[in-house]
Enzyme design. Structure first.
Site, PDB file in Angstrom:
ATOM      1  N   HIS A  50       2.115   2.928  -8.977  1.00  0.00           N
ATOM      2  CA  HIS A  50       1.923   1.652  -9.440  1.00  0.00           C
ATOM      3  C   HIS A  50       3.074   0.997 -10.223  1.00  0.00           C
ATOM      4  O   HIS A  50       3.513  -0.062  -9.792  1.00  0.00           O
ATOM      5  CB  HIS A  50       0.470   1.308 -10.177  1.00  0.00           C
ATOM      6  N   LEU A 106      10.680 -20.696  -4.641  1.00  0.00           N
ATOM      7  CA  LEU A 106       9.675 -19.761  -3.715  1.00  0.00           C
ATOM      8  C   LEU A 106       8.145 -19.824  -4.558  1.00  0.00           C
ATOM      9  O   LEU A 106       8.243 -19.847  -5.927  1.00  0.00           O
ATOM     10  CB  LEU A 106       9.933 -18.390  -3.680  1.00  0.00           C
ATOM     11  N   ASP A 141       0.770  -1.287  -0.013  1.00  0.00           N
ATOM     12  CA  ASP A 141       0.101  -0.002   0.031  1.00  0.00           C
ATOM     13  C   ASP A 141       0.885   1.134  -0.023  1.00  0.00           C
ATOM     14  O   ASP A 141       1.771   1.263   0.416  1.00  0.00           O
ATOM     15  CB  ASP A 141      -0.815  -0.127   1.241  1.00  0.00           C
TER      16      ASP A 141
HETATM   17  C1  IPE Z   1      -5.485  -2.545  -0.159  1.00  0.00           C
HETATM   18  O1  IPE Z   1      -5.187  -1.338  -0.419  1.00  0.00           O
HETATM   19  C2  IPE Z   1      -5.441  -3.260  -1.565  1.00  0.00           C
HETATM   20  C3  IPE Z   1      -4.288  -3.558  -1.969  1.00  0.00           C
HETATM   21  C4  IPE Z   1      -3.122  -2.953  -1.352  1.00  0.00           C
HETATM   22  C5  IPE Z   1      -4.302  -3.980  -3.643  1.00  0.00           C
HETATM   23  P1  IPE Z   1      -6.125  -0.062  -0.419  1.00  0.00           P
HETATM   24  O2  IPE Z   1      -5.509   1.136  -0.674  1.00  0.00           O
HETATM   25  O3  IPE Z   1      -7.269  -0.367  -1.542  1.00  0.00           O
HETATM   26  O4  IPE Z   1      -6.950  -0.452   0.945  1.00  0.00           O
HETATM   27  P2  IPE Z   1      -8.231   0.713   1.663  1.00  0.00           P
HETATM   28  O5  IPE Z   1      -8.971   0.595   0.847  1.00  0.00           O
HETATM   29  O6  IPE Z   1      -7.476   2.018   1.715  1.00  0.00           O
HETATM   30  O7  IPE Z   1      -8.241  -0.029   3.223  1.00  0.00           O
HETATM   31  C1  IPE Z   2      -1.662   0.190  -3.305  1.00  0.00           C
HETATM   32  O1  IPE Z   2      -1.381   1.411  -3.281  1.00  0.00           O
HETATM   33  C2  IPE Z   2      -1.838  -0.445  -4.588  1.00  0.00           C
HETATM   34  C3  IPE Z   2      -3.365  -0.890  -4.956  1.00  0.00           C
HETATM   35  C4  IPE Z   2      -4.440  -0.594  -4.315  1.00  0.00           C
HETATM   36  C5  IPE Z   2      -3.418  -1.269  -6.471  1.00  0.00           C
HETATM   37  P1  IPE Z   2      -2.672   2.526  -3.442  1.00  0.00           P
HETATM   38  O2  IPE Z   2      -3.021   2.801  -4.740  1.00  0.00           O
HETATM   39  O3  IPE Z   2      -3.712   2.159  -2.598  1.00  0.00           O
HETATM   40  O4  IPE Z   2      -2.043   3.883  -2.634  1.00  0.00           O
HETATM   41  P2  IPE Z   2      -2.432   4.778  -1.619  1.00  0.00           P
HETATM   42  O5  IPE Z   2      -2.712   4.032  -0.355  1.00  0.00           O
HETATM   43  O6  IPE Z   2      -3.698   5.533  -2.432  1.00  0.00           O
HETATM   44  O7  IPE Z   2      -1.260   5.531  -1.449  1.00  0.00           O
HETATM   45 MG    MG Z   3      -4.127   2.309  -0.580  1.00  0.00          MG
END
Ligand code: IPE
Ligand code: IPE
Ligand code: MG
Length: 257
Positions: free
Chosen positions: A44, A138, A27
């Site tokens: 990403h 792995l 995240d």
């Molecule tokens: C969780 O991250 C899903 C992934 C990392 C793929 P999100 O950024 O979507 O989570 P919430 O919605 O903030 O909890």
């Molecule tokens: C996690 O990073 C990746 C996915 C959920 C695909 P985010 O896109 O949630 O990044 P933030 O949390 O908005 O910074």
């Molecule tokens: Mg996020």
């Protein structure tokens, strides 16, 4: 930021072995990019590079299973252009990485619902799994259109379809083989980057007794040394699985031991 604990096990000098299975919520990509005045999707892209590094570091540390959350059941709620970028990135990563994984003895598994993916993506996923199925190094599992609630529901549906007699009652051991990660031990260590302290519908069944590590580092900044820090934190934990300290004789008892 997680702190190092000084518990009884550490005092006794008996650290846990390296986790066999690490589950990661990658995240913080969007915020990482925004801070650099770049579009979210740049984060990403960088996230894929971080994943490559972390998988390599896990191999070096002797971790057997790495499971990463790439796209949640709820991520379809994001703006359409971000969703379509993420689908494109997934497709592209499969095209460029699978050959390397095959050569590096990595077994790739993809868990989640495939119903909303394009036929092209589904075909690539199936091909990638088939191409790496014979590898015994792995195991990298990518959770895409995955949700812990989806997993429990699909497992229950399949169990009842195959064993209708279970409608009268079934136990954990009956359900377990139908869960999406039936092929792997439950995660020992969970890592979430990006500063949030929640599970966000990841492996909710399988994380029941996992050690939870949260770090403010954004996923694109997470690297080998950051992974080592998380592993060291894990090794200092005492896993009791309901027992008390004095009952622990072996260094890492299984939940049903
Ligand atoms: C969780 O991250 C899903 C992934 C990392 C793929 P999100 O950024 O979507 O989570 P919430 O919605 O903030 O909890
Ligand atoms: C996690 O990073 C990746 C996915 C959920 C695909 P985010 O896109 O949630 O990044 P933030 O949390 O908005 O910074
Ligand atoms: Mg996020």
């Amino acid at each position: 930021m997680a702190l190092f604990s000084s518990n009884a096990r550490e005092a006794a000098g008996a650290a846990l072995p390296v986790p066999r299975h690490i589950a990661i919520i990658m995240d913080g990509n969007g915020r990482w990019a925004k801070k650099r005045l770049m579009p979210r999707v740049y984060g990403h892209k960088k996230g894929v590079e971080a994943l490559r590094d972390v998988v390599r570091a896990c191999e070096e540390r002797g971790v057997d299973y790495v499971t990463v959350f790439a796209f949640s059941s709820e991520n379809w709620r994001r703006p359409a252009d971000e969703v379509s970028f993420l689908m494109g990135l997934f497709l592209q990563a499969l095209q460029t990485e699978v050959d390397k994984m095959r050569r590096n003895n990595i077994r790739l598994k993809i868990i989640g619902s495939r119903e909303r993916f394009s036929p092209e993506l589904v075909a690539l996923i199936e091909q990638a799994e088939a191409d790496t199925a014979g590898n015994d190094g792995l195991t990298l599992t990518v959770a895409a259109d995955y949700g812990g609630r989806w997993d429990i529901l699909q497992a229950t549906r399949r169990l009842l379809a195959e064993r209708p007699e279970c409608v009268a009652g079934f136990g954990e051991a009956d359900l377990q083989p139908y869960l999406a990660m039936a092929y792997a031990p439950e995660p020992d260590l969970f890592i979430r980057t990006g500063g949030e302290q929640r599970i966000s519908n990841f492996l909710i069944w399988q994380l029941a007794y996992t050690e939870l590590y949260f770090t403010d580092a954004s996923w694109p900044d997470f690297d080998g040394p950051a992974l080592s820090q998380a592993i060291e934190w894990y090794q200092g934990r005492e896993r009791r699985f309901g027992r008390i300290s004095e009952q622990l004789q072996s260094s890492d008892l299984p939940p049903q031991g």
